[in-house]
Design an enzyme around this catalytic site. Structure first.
Site, PDB file in Angstrom:
ATOM      1  N   GLU A   1       8.558 -11.864  13.558  1.00  0.00           N
ATOM      2  CA  GLU A   1       9.165 -10.774  14.327  1.00  0.00           C
ATOM      3  C   GLU A   1       8.969  -9.524  13.486  1.00  0.00           C
ATOM      4  O   GLU A   1       9.572  -9.397  12.420  1.00  0.00           O
ATOM      5  CB  GLU A   1      10.643 -11.086  14.593  1.00  0.00           C
ATOM      6  CG  GLU A   1      11.181 -10.351  15.802  1.00  0.00           C
ATOM      7  CD  GLU A   1      11.611  -8.948  15.455  1.00  0.00           C
ATOM      8  OE1 GLU A   1      10.806  -8.021  15.705  1.00  0.00           O
ATOM      9  OE2 GLU A   1      12.711  -8.772  14.940  1.00  0.00           O
TER      10      GLU A   1
ATOM     11  N   CYS B   1      14.297  -2.617  14.517  1.00  0.00           N
ATOM     12  CA  CYS B   1      12.947  -2.757  15.073  1.00  0.00           C
ATOM     13  C   CYS B   1      12.916  -2.373  16.538  1.00  0.00           C
ATOM     14  O   CYS B   1      11.867  -2.037  17.068  1.00  0.00           O
ATOM     15  CB  CYS B   1      12.429  -4.173  14.848  1.00  0.00           C
ATOM     16  SG  CYS B   1      13.558  -5.432  15.462  1.00  0.00           S
TER      17      CYS B   1
HETATM   18  O1  TXE Z   1      10.120  -5.076   4.395  1.00  0.00           O
HETATM   19  P1  TXE Z   1       9.399  -6.432   4.123  1.00  0.00           P
HETATM   20  P2  TXE Z   1      10.114  -3.729   3.566  1.00  0.00           P
HETATM   21  C1  TXE Z   1       9.432  -2.454   8.535  1.00  0.00           C
HETATM   22  C2  TXE Z   1       9.798  -1.013   8.339  1.00  0.00           C
HETATM   23  C3  TXE Z   1       9.805  -0.861   6.875  1.00  0.00           C
HETATM   24  C4  TXE Z   1       8.651  -1.737   6.495  1.00  0.00           C
HETATM   25  C5  TXE Z   1       8.658  -2.234   5.090  1.00  0.00           C
HETATM   26  O2  TXE Z   1       8.800  -0.190   8.906  1.00  0.00           O
HETATM   27  O3  TXE Z   1       9.586   0.453   6.472  1.00  0.00           O
HETATM   28  O4  TXE Z   1       8.779  -2.845   7.352  1.00  0.00           O
HETATM   29  O5  TXE Z   1       9.931  -2.697   4.744  1.00  0.00           O
HETATM   30  C6  TXE Z   1      10.231 -10.471   2.120  1.00  0.00           C
HETATM   31  N1  TXE Z   1       6.055 -13.152   0.857  1.00  0.00           N
HETATM   32  N2  TXE Z   1      10.572  -3.322   8.732  1.00  0.00           N
HETATM   33  O6  TXE Z   1       8.939  -3.650   2.672  1.00  0.00           O
HETATM   34  O7  TXE Z   1       8.537  -6.371   2.912  1.00  0.00           O
HETATM   35  C7  TXE Z   1      11.230  -9.499   1.551  1.00  0.00           C
HETATM   36  O8  TXE Z   1      11.710  -9.945   0.310  1.00  0.00           O
HETATM   37  C8  TXE Z   1       7.188 -13.577   1.439  1.00  0.00           C
HETATM   38  C9  TXE Z   1      10.746  -3.816  10.056  1.00  0.00           C
HETATM   39  O9  TXE Z   1      11.426  -3.583   2.961  1.00  0.00           O
HETATM   40  O10 TXE Z   1       8.767  -6.836   5.385  1.00  0.00           O
HETATM   41  C10 TXE Z   1      12.280  -9.482   2.652  1.00  0.00           C
HETATM   42  O11 TXE Z   1      13.114 -10.612   2.538  1.00  0.00           O
HETATM   43  N3  TXE Z   1       8.213 -12.733   1.709  1.00  0.00           N
HETATM   44  C11 TXE Z   1      11.787  -4.805  10.183  1.00  0.00           C
HETATM   45  C12 TXE Z   1      11.426  -9.602   3.923  1.00  0.00           C
HETATM   46  O12 TXE Z   1      10.179 -10.112   3.478  1.00  0.00           O
HETATM   47  C13 TXE Z   1       8.073 -11.435   1.399  1.00  0.00           C
HETATM   48  C14 TXE Z   1      12.833  -4.943   9.205  1.00  0.00           C
HETATM   49  C15 TXE Z   1      11.198  -8.301   4.659  1.00  0.00           C
HETATM   50  O13 TXE Z   1      10.654  -7.365   3.782  1.00  0.00           O
HETATM   51  C16 TXE Z   1       6.896 -10.953   0.791  1.00  0.00           C
HETATM   52  C17 TXE Z   1      12.510  -4.420   7.890  1.00  0.00           C
HETATM   53  C18 TXE Z   1       5.853 -11.878   0.527  1.00  0.00           C
HETATM   54  N4  TXE Z   1       4.703 -11.509  -0.024  1.00  0.00           N
HETATM   55  C19 TXE Z   1      11.425  -3.623   7.720  1.00  0.00           C
HETATM   56  N5  TXE Z   1       7.043  -9.629   0.599  1.00  0.00           N
HETATM   57  C20 TXE Z   1      12.050  -5.445  11.482  1.00  0.00           C
HETATM   58  N6  TXE Z   1      11.046  -6.030  12.117  1.00  0.00           N
HETATM   59  O14 TXE Z   1      13.179  -5.460  11.933  1.00  0.00           O
HETATM   60  C21 TXE Z   1       8.263  -9.282   1.063  1.00  0.00           C
HETATM   61  N7  TXE Z   1       8.895 -10.379   1.544  1.00  0.00           N
END
Ligand code: TXE
Length: 484
Positions: free
Chosen positions: A251, A285
């Site tokens: 998602e 989102c």
């Molecule tokens: O989220 P990440 P970030 C979007 C929003 C934001 C951008 C980046 O645009 O600016 O994403 O946000 C885990 N392997 N959304 O970087 O990285 C991480 O630890 C496995 C949309 O803060 O996507 C966290 O638990 N896991 C959104 C989770 O992924 C990994 C909500 C989400 O972090 C990982 C948030 C890896 N390599 C941000 N790297 C929505 N869809 O609602 C990170 N994580």
């Protein structure tokens, strides 16, 4: 209640434990900029303990049956409900969101996620097929051990949204909350044993995505992963998981249109566009960050929208009248401010907002951004194409239905849309043509938890919600015999 602040701990095999490395990193209150807790910097060794504990518990949890699992999940929900104000305060401090929002939405919905899936699990069943020659039926069997990886914007709400169907369908879980907002997942894990959750059924590992998240994604004994987060991270997880043909539910991001036709209810559409744009500081989102307004009402709508946005109270998340709190982190605030700069470079005109807000008093060092409205940008520019994930919306005029649909569908995303019109035929026509997983008509973020939830295009893979989530966390096996 476990002390709020201080050292957060992992929950593995029914115990709250320190990471084996003994390493921690800082957790900030984004409304003040102060460090208030320490997060375990877990690594592959902690994961190994959790995976072993989960596998040891898997047969017992599976064979316990859905009713007994539901009783434990309801008990956990009861314990959380008794501490609802503590959970709301923790979410507010950890994330920066208004306390009223955490108390009114995040925590009640998190508790409801547990209850909803606990009950739904008792209704989950296979299928039967009869023909002249054969009788077949299917079994829905849990994987045994699955993982969930969740983000920071709705920390406990999305943590439980994944965890609950995984548990209800009979899986043991390795759950990784966001390292940016780990507190409520920790507080919940600290209640699991008291709720009667057998050791190893729920394991919560804290730490950085690139380290513990990546270790989870590539672990050979975790066959299914449910992820919510950014599209770039999701793509990486998809690639890593594909090497082992893991089942993955993603998602991801959105760049959602709010489409306002000239026959819309004026007051409701203004209110709806404002909610869709700025709830949770625009960090959902589902937020509507592109507001498309039919050209003959564009000026009237714009002027009143801007006037209303100026009235949004922004500041201390603890204050009861605050509608917008802090951005989740300094890094994210800077990213959003960077997009506001970009919008200006691209020729956008800022009608209101556009800056960091310095709040007086205890939040003077917090990460606040003014609600920002921009106009004059083409649909194809980066500001209108990329997910900003902050309190920043653009206004764009459109001629007719065809142009509204064309602009609405012009991004790589397809998560959500809202349409505002009093013409129900038009609403149905346009809803059918918009490429997104959900389309709201004259409302925004109205949710029936039984409905499929997820995105088209780069907004995700698969559907969560209701039976879809239970299906994701199980394998369906067909059993066939000759007809009697
Ligand atoms: O989220 P990440 P970030 C979007 C929003 C934001 C951008 C980046 O645009 O600016 O994403 O946000 C885990 N392997 N959304 O970087 O990285 C991480 O630890 C496995 C949309 O803060 O996507 C966290 O638990 N896991 C959104 C989770 O992924 C990994 C909500 C989400 O972090 C990982 C948030 C890896 N390599 C941000 N790297 C929505 N869809 O609602 C990170 N994580």
């Amino acid at each position: 209640m476990t002390a709020f602040g201080g050292n957060i701990r992992n929950y593995i095999g029914g115990q709250l434990v320190d990471p084996l490395s003994g390493k921690y990193f800082d957790c900030e209150n984004p409304a003040t900029g102060a460090v208030y807790a320490q997060v375990p910097d877990s690594d592959a060794r902690d994961l190994e303990l959790a995976v072993t504990a989960a596998h040891d518990a898997a047969a017992g949890w599976r064979d316990m049956g859905a009713q007994a699992r539901a009783a434990i999940m309801h008990k956990l929900a009861d314990l959380m409900e008794q501490r609802i104000d503590d959970f709301a305060m923790a979410e507010c401090v950890d994330n920066g969101k208004p306390l009223s929002l955490a108390r009114g939405m995040d925590i009640p919905r998190s508790i409801n996620n547990l209850r909803f899936f606990a009950d739904l699990g008792t209704q989950f069943r296979g299928q039967e097929f009869t023909s002249e020659k054969s009788f077949s039926y299917t079994l829905r069997q849990p994987y045994g051990v699955v993982a969930t990886i969740s983000p920071w914007n709705l920390p406990l709400l999305l943590f439980t949204w994944k965890l609950a169907p995984a548990l209800a369908s009979g899986n043991c879980v390795i759950a990784k909350p966001s390292e940016v907002t780990p507190m409520t997942a920790y507080l919940m894990s600290a209640l699991a044993t008291e709720a009667g959750c057998p050791a190893g059924v729920l394991n919560v590992l804290h730490g950085r995505g690139a380290q513990i998240g990546a270790a989870i994604t590539s672990h050979p004994r975790i066959p299914a992963i449910s992820f919510t987060g950014g599209t770039v991270t999701g793509r990486g997880i998809y690639q890593a998981a594909s090497a082992q043909l893991k089942k993955v539910s993603l998602e991801l991001g959105g760049k959602n249109p709010t489409v306002i036709f000239d026959d819309a209810n004026h007051d409701l559409s203004l209110q709806g566009a404002k909610m869709a744009g700025f709830t949770n500081q625009g960090q959902i989102c589902l937020c509507g960050s592109r507001i498309l307004v039919q050209q003959d009402i564009y000026k009237k709508f714009r002027d009143e929208f801007v006037a209303q946005v100026k009235e949004i109270s922004i500041g201390d998340p603890l204050a009861p009248d605050t509608l917008m709190g802090a951005m989740v982190s300094k890094q994210h605030m800077e990213k959003v401010l960077g997009y506001i700069d970009l919008a200006q470079q691209e020729g956008g005109k800022i009608l209101v907002g556009g800056n960091r807000r310095i709040v007086q008093g205890r939040c003077a060092n917090g990460y606040f951004i003014e609600p920002t409205v921009i106009e004059g940008l083409p649909a194809q520019c980066r500001t209108n194409q990329e997910e900003i994930f902050g309190p920043v919306v653009t206004l764009m005029p459109f001629r007719d239905e065809d142009e509204a649909v064309e602009i609405a569908n012009s991004t790589q995303y397809g998560l959500a849309a809202s349409i505002w019109t009093e013409n129900s035929d038009r609403a149905k026509r346009v809803a059918a043509r918009i490429d997104s997983g959900i389309v709201w008509i004259n409302c925004w973020n109205m949710r029936d938890l039984r409905t499929p939830f997820g995105g088209m295009k780069n907004s995700g893979v698969g559907r969560e919600g209701g039976m879809h989530a239970l299906e994701f966390f199980t394998e369906e096996k067909t059993i066939c015999r000759p007809a009697a």
